[in-house]
Design a protein around this motif. Structure first.
Motif, PDB file in Angstrom:
ATOM      1  N   PRO A   1     -95.375 -11.841 -61.277  1.00 48.63           N
ATOM      2  CA  PRO A   1     -96.985 -12.432 -61.816  1.00 48.63           C
ATOM      3  C   PRO A   1     -97.094 -12.179 -63.955  1.00 48.63           C
ATOM      4  O   PRO A   1     -95.282 -12.237 -64.140  1.00 48.63           O
ATOM      5  N   SER A   2     -97.470 -12.654 -64.344  1.00 45.96           N
ATOM      6  CA  SER A   2     -97.108 -13.151 -65.568  1.00 45.96           C
ATOM      7  C   SER A   2     -96.413 -11.554 -66.542  1.00 45.96           C
ATOM      8  O   SER A   2     -97.819 -10.656 -66.376  1.00 45.96           O
ATOM      9  N   GLY A   3     -95.763 -11.631 -67.154  1.00 43.67           N
ATOM     10  CA  GLY A   3     -95.617 -10.717 -67.820  1.00 43.67           C
ATOM     11  C   GLY A   3     -95.056  -9.376 -67.164  1.00 43.67           C
ATOM     12  O   GLY A   3     -94.983  -7.998 -67.915  1.00 43.67           O
ATOM     13  N   SER A   4     -94.282  -9.715 -66.446  1.00 37.40           N
ATOM     14  CA  SER A   4     -93.638  -8.803 -65.471  1.00 37.40           C
ATOM     15  C   SER A   4     -91.740  -8.784 -66.288  1.00 37.40           C
ATOM     16  O   SER A   4     -91.440  -7.398 -65.439  1.00 37.40           O
ATOM     17  N   GLY A   5     -92.327  -9.566 -67.049  1.00 43.74           N
ATOM     18  CA  GLY A   5     -90.684  -9.651 -67.680  1.00 43.74           C
ATOM     19  C   GLY A   5     -89.525 -10.539 -67.204  1.00 43.74           C
ATOM     20  O   GLY A   5     -88.419 -10.704 -67.451  1.00 43.74           O
ATOM     21  N   LYS A   6     -90.412 -11.696 -66.845  1.00 44.39           N
ATOM     22  CA  LYS A   6     -89.080 -12.942 -66.036  1.00 44.39           C
ATOM     23  C   LYS A   6     -88.339 -13.730 -66.981  1.00 44.39           C
ATOM     24  O   LYS A   6     -87.470 -13.701 -66.868  1.00 44.39           O
ATOM     25  N   SER A   7     -89.264 -13.526 -67.805  1.00 44.13           N
ATOM     26  CA  SER A   7     -88.652 -14.621 -69.165  1.00 44.13           C
ATOM     27  C   SER A   7     -87.882 -13.273 -69.847  1.00 44.13           C
ATOM     28  O   SER A   7     -86.004 -13.874 -70.188  1.00 44.13           O
ATOM     29  N   THR A   8     -87.701 -12.600 -70.248  1.00 41.43           N
ATOM     30  CA  THR A   8     -87.584 -11.613 -71.142  1.00 41.43           C
ATOM     31  C   THR A   8     -85.726 -11.048 -70.448  1.00 41.43           C
ATOM     32  O   THR A   8     -84.697 -11.328 -70.773  1.00 41.43           O
ATOM     33  N   LEU A   9     -85.615 -11.427 -69.012  1.00 38.21           N
ATOM     34  CA  LEU A   9     -84.542 -11.486 -67.904  1.00 38.21           C
ATOM     35  C   LEU A   9     -83.270 -12.368 -68.758  1.00 38.21           C
ATOM     36  O   LEU A   9     -82.643 -11.837 -68.504  1.00 38.21           O
TER      37      LEU A   9
HETATM   38  N1  LIG Z   1     -90.404 -10.297 -78.287  1.00 42.10           N
HETATM   39  C1  LIG Z   1     -91.090  -9.657 -77.746  1.00 42.10           C
HETATM   40  N2  LIG Z   1     -91.614  -8.089 -78.530  1.00 42.10           N
HETATM   41  C2  LIG Z   1     -92.357  -7.676 -78.223  1.00 42.10           C
HETATM   42  N3  LIG Z   1     -92.928  -7.988 -76.799  1.00 42.10           N
HETATM   43  C3  LIG Z   1     -92.427  -9.064 -76.321  1.00 42.10           C
HETATM   44  C4  LIG Z   1     -90.996  -9.896 -76.698  1.00 42.10           C
HETATM   45  N4  LIG Z   1     -91.204 -10.426 -75.662  1.00 42.10           N
HETATM   46  C5  LIG Z   1     -91.991 -10.839 -74.240  1.00 42.10           C
HETATM   47  N5  LIG Z   1     -92.691  -9.394 -74.939  1.00 42.10           N
HETATM   48  C6  LIG Z   1     -93.487  -8.343 -73.869  1.00 42.10           C
HETATM   49  O1  LIG Z   1     -92.623  -8.193 -72.284  1.00 42.10           O
HETATM   50  C7  LIG Z   1     -93.478  -8.210 -71.226  1.00 42.10           C
HETATM   51  C8  LIG Z   1     -92.453  -9.387 -70.119  1.00 42.10           C
HETATM   52  O2  LIG Z   1     -92.607 -10.310 -70.778  1.00 42.10           O
HETATM   53  P1  LIG Z   1     -92.432 -11.534 -70.694  1.00 42.10           P
HETATM   54  O3  LIG Z   1     -92.236 -12.941 -71.242  1.00 42.10           O
HETATM   55  O4  LIG Z   1     -90.543 -11.575 -70.136  1.00 42.10           O
HETATM   56  O5  LIG Z   1     -92.456 -12.247 -69.276  1.00 42.10           O
HETATM   57  P2  LIG Z   1     -93.020 -12.935 -67.931  1.00 42.10           P
HETATM   58  O6  LIG Z   1     -92.694 -12.410 -66.876  1.00 42.10           O
HETATM   59  O7  LIG Z   1     -91.933 -14.027 -68.651  1.00 42.10           O
HETATM   60  O8  LIG Z   1     -94.416 -13.741 -67.991  1.00 42.10           O
HETATM   61  P3  LIG Z   1     -95.345 -15.053 -67.620  1.00 42.10           P
HETATM   62  O9  LIG Z   1     -95.055 -15.581 -66.203  1.00 42.10           O
HETATM   63  O10 LIG Z   1     -96.419 -14.852 -68.603  1.00 42.10           O
HETATM   64  O11 LIG Z   1     -93.650 -16.566 -68.789  1.00 42.10           O
HETATM   65  C9  LIG Z   1     -95.320  -8.577 -71.987  1.00 42.10           C
HETATM   66  O12 LIG Z   1     -95.561  -7.211 -71.997  1.00 42.10           O
HETATM   67  C10 LIG Z   1     -94.708  -8.765 -73.010  1.00 42.10           C
HETATM   68  O13 LIG Z   1     -95.264  -8.468 -74.073  1.00 42.10           O
END
Ligand SMILES: Nc1ncnc2c1ncn2[C@@H]1O[C@H](COP(=O)(O)OP(=O)(O)OP(=O)(O)O)[C@@H](O)[C@H]1O
Ligand SMILES: [Mg+2]
Length: 251
Positions: free
Chosen positions: A48-56
Motif C-alpha cells: 500500500p501507499s506509504g509502506s516504504g517502497k520508494s524509500t527502500l
Molecule cells: N524525504 C522524506 N522525509 C520525510 N519522510 C519521508 C521522506 N520520504 C518518505 N517519507 C515518509 O516515508 C514513508 C514511506 O514513504 P514511501 O514514499 O517510501 O512510500 P511508498 O510505499 O513508496 O508509497 P507510494 O505507493 O504512495 O509511492 C511515508 O510515511 C513518507 O511520508
C-alpha cells in the motif's frame, strides 16, 4: 525491440539488502527489510501507499543511508564504497521521467555517458542512437521530449538509464503517470529487459506484470516485509491476512 535489448553490454549482478532500517525523525519508515534480487532476475515490490517502497529503493542505492543493515552487490558489501560508484551501477527509472526539456532526446541520453563515463561527443551520440533504437525510438533522436507521448518519454528515460550500462535496474512506478493506453508498451519493454537477463527491482501497482514477469515478489506494509516468495505463492496462496486484504482491493 526485443532482440536489441537482449544484447547486454554489462553483466547483471545480484543485489541484497538485509535488515534495512531507516527513520525520518520519529517516523520509522523501514523497520528491518530484507530483499534480494538474483543476477539476471526480477524482484517486484508491492504494497500500500506509504509502506516504504520508494524509500527502500532510495536506501538500496544509498540516496538515503540506512541506519542499520547491509547492502551487498555481487556478493560484496557496498556500504563503505563511494555512493557514486554504487549509483553508477544501478539504473533508475521513476514515475516522472525528468528529461531535460530543452535538449533533444539523443542529447538527454548522451549526457550521462559523456559526463560520467567520459565518452566523446560522437561516441555518446552513437550510443544514444543505439539505445533509442533498442527501445524503438531511433526516429525521435532529434525531437524535444515535449513532442513525445508520455509512453515514449518513459521509453527514452529507460534508454537513458541503459546507456549508463547498469548492472541492476530499479523501476519505481514507471507506468503510474501514463495514460492507460500507453502503459502496455512500457511494461512490454520492461518485460523484454527482464527476459534479456537484466537484474531488476520493480515497484509497481501492475499486478499482472508482478505475476507474470517476476521471479520473486515482496509484499511490504508499514516498513516491513510481510510476505515474499514466488508470484504463484503470493498471488495464489497468500498466507497473511494483510496480503489477502491488499490483494482483494487491487485485483
Ligand atoms: N524525504 C522524506 N522525509 C520525510 N519522510 C519521508 C521522506 N520520504 C518518505 N517519507 C515518509 O516515508 C514513508 C514511506 O514513504 P514511501 O514514499 O517510501 O512510500 P511508498 O510505499 O513508496 O508509497 P507510494 O505507493 O504512495 O509511492 C511515508 O510515511 C513518507 O511520508
Ligand atoms: Mg512510492
Amino acid at each position: 525491440m526485443a532482440t536489441a535489448l537482449t544484447k547486454q553490454a554489462t553483466k547483471s549482478v545480484s543485489l541484497q539488502g538485509t535488515d534495512l532500517h531507516l527513520a525520518f525523525g520519529p517516523n520509522q519508515v523501514l523497520r528491518g527489510v530484507d530483499i534480494t534480487v538474483d543476477a539476471g532476475k526480477t524482484t517486484t515490490v508491492i504494497g500500500p501507499s506509504g509502506s516504504g517502497k520508494s524509500t527502500l529503493l532510495r536506501v538500496l542505492n544509498r540516496l538515503h543511508e540506512p541506519h542499520r543493515g547491509d547492502i551487498v552487490v555481487d556478493g560484496r558489501s557496498v556500504l563503505k564504497d563511494n555512493p557514486d560508484e554504487l549509483r553508477q551501477r544501478i539504473g533508475m527509472v521513476f514515475q516522472h521521467f525528468n528529461l531535460f526539456p530543452h535538449r533533444t532526446v539523443a542529447e538527454n541520453i548522451a549526457l550521462g555517458p559523456r559526463k560520467l563515463r567520459g565518452l566523446s561527443k560522437d561516441a555518446a551520440r552513437e550510443l544514444a542512437i543505439k539505445q533509442l533504437d533498442a527501445v524503438g525510438l531511433a526516429a525521435k533522436a532529434d525531437s524535444r521530449p515535449g513532442n513525445l507521448s508520455g509512453g515514449q518519454q518513459q521509453r527514452v528515460a529507460i534508454a537513458r538509464a541503459l546507456a549508463m550500462e547498469p548492472q541492476v535496474m530499479f523501476f519505481d512506478e514507471a507506468t503510474s503517470a501514463l495514460d492507460p493506453e500507453l502503459v502496455k508498451g512500457v511494461l512490454a519493454l520492461m518485460a523484454d529487459l527482464a527476459s534479456g537477463g537484466m537484474s531488476m527491482i520493480v515497484v509497481t501497482h501492475e499486478m499482472g506484470f508482478a505475476r507474470t514477469v517476476s521471479d520473486n515478489v515482496v509484499f511490504m506494509d508499514h516498513g516491513t516485509v510481510i510476505e515474499s516468495g514466488t508470484p504463484e505463492k503470493l498471488f495464489d496462496a497468500p498466507e497473511s491476512e494483510r496480503l489477502q486484504q491488499f490483494l482483494s482491493q487491487v485485483l
